[in-house]
Design an enzyme around this catalytic site. Structure first.
Site, PDB file in Angstrom:
ATOM      1  N   ARG A  62       0.187  -1.522   0.342  1.00 10.90           N
ATOM      2  CA  ARG A  62      -0.313   0.073  -0.069  1.00 10.90           C
ATOM      3  C   ARG A  62       1.049   0.978   0.028  1.00 10.90           C
ATOM      4  O   ARG A  62       0.419   2.637  -0.591  1.00 10.90           O
ATOM      5  CB  ARG A  62      -0.996  -0.123   1.031  1.00 10.90           C
ATOM      6  CG  ARG A  62      -2.253  -1.273   1.066  1.00 10.90           C
ATOM      7  CD  ARG A  62      -3.070  -0.980   2.206  1.00 10.90           C
ATOM      8  NE  ARG A  62      -3.145  -0.597   3.308  1.00 10.90           N
ATOM      9  CZ  ARG A  62      -4.054  -0.203   3.656  1.00 10.90           C
ATOM     10  NH1 ARG A  62      -5.581  -0.340   3.843  1.00 10.90           N
ATOM     11  NH2 ARG A  62      -3.809  -0.555   5.175  1.00 10.90           N
ATOM     12  N   GLU A  99       2.268  -7.375  13.704  1.00 10.13           N
ATOM     13  CA  GLU A  99       1.438  -7.699  14.166  1.00 10.13           C
ATOM     14  C   GLU A  99       0.470  -9.235  14.577  1.00 10.13           C
ATOM     15  O   GLU A  99       0.112  -9.665  15.303  1.00 10.13           O
ATOM     16  CB  GLU A  99       0.066  -6.593  14.626  1.00 10.13           C
ATOM     17  CG  GLU A  99      -0.824  -6.167  13.042  1.00 10.13           C
ATOM     18  CD  GLU A  99      -0.241  -5.528  12.540  1.00 10.13           C
ATOM     19  OE1 GLU A  99      -0.648  -4.796  12.001  1.00 10.13           O
ATOM     20  OE2 GLU A  99       0.961  -4.689  12.693  1.00 10.13           O
TER      21      GLU A  99
END
Length: 175
Positions: A62, A99
């Site tokens: 992104r 994460e």
């Protein structure tokens, strides 16, 4: 120009994506709205306009969306940082954790020179793992890192703590 609040308002929160327990921040509504897209690029580049940036490094995937636009606005070259095995020439490579897993990113050895002044861009600063890995790649090149720019920062995830504090860290939206 559209406000930061207008940008923040359209960022969607998607629970359990890409894995259960992860909350994904969807920026695609910004990308499909010309006014919000233009404003986002302007806010991202603003603190670095007079910093003589020569390269904008952006992180797959992104970061590739806004990174080239920021580079054009700053009159700089664009350097992609990609996932392992996606670049065809000799690379620097760094492992990182995030994460929901870990991975490795790479950058071509010859894409940044020691004389370059570099801005590192990604869409979201969460845990800071990928941004810190990109920082290490650029440091290996010998170039000067001027700063980081993110569309969205998730302060509760404390990603800033993984980045060197002598660099400017700019996030358009806190969320």
């Amino acid at each position: 120009m559209e406000s930061v609040d207008a940008i923040k308002k359209v960022i969607r929160t998607i629970p359990d994506f890409p894995k259960r327990g992860i909350t994904f921040k969807d920026i695609t509504p910004i990308l499909s709205d010309l006014a919000l897209l233009k404003a986002s690029v302007q806010y991202l580049k603003k603190p670095f306009e007079d910093q003589n940036i020569t390269k904008v490094v952006a992180i797959e995937s992104r970061g590739f969306v806004l990174g080239p636009m920021i580079a054009l606005e700053l009159g700089a070259g664009f350097v992609p940082v990609r996932k392992e095995g996606k670049l065809p020439r000799e690379t620097y490579s760094v492992a990182y954790d995030l994460e929901y897993g870990s991975g490795r990113i790479e950058m071509h050895l010859d894409s940044i020179l020691p004389s370059d002044r570099v801005l590192i861009h990604d869409d979201v600063l969460a845990t800071g793992g990928t941004a810190a890995a990109a920082e290490e790649l650029v440091e290996r090149s010998g170039a000067e890192i001027v700063g980081f720019t993110f569309l969205l920062e998730l302060p509760a995830m404390n990603g800033r703590s993984k980045l060197h504090h002598d660099h400017t860290i700019h996030a358009v939206v806190q969320g």
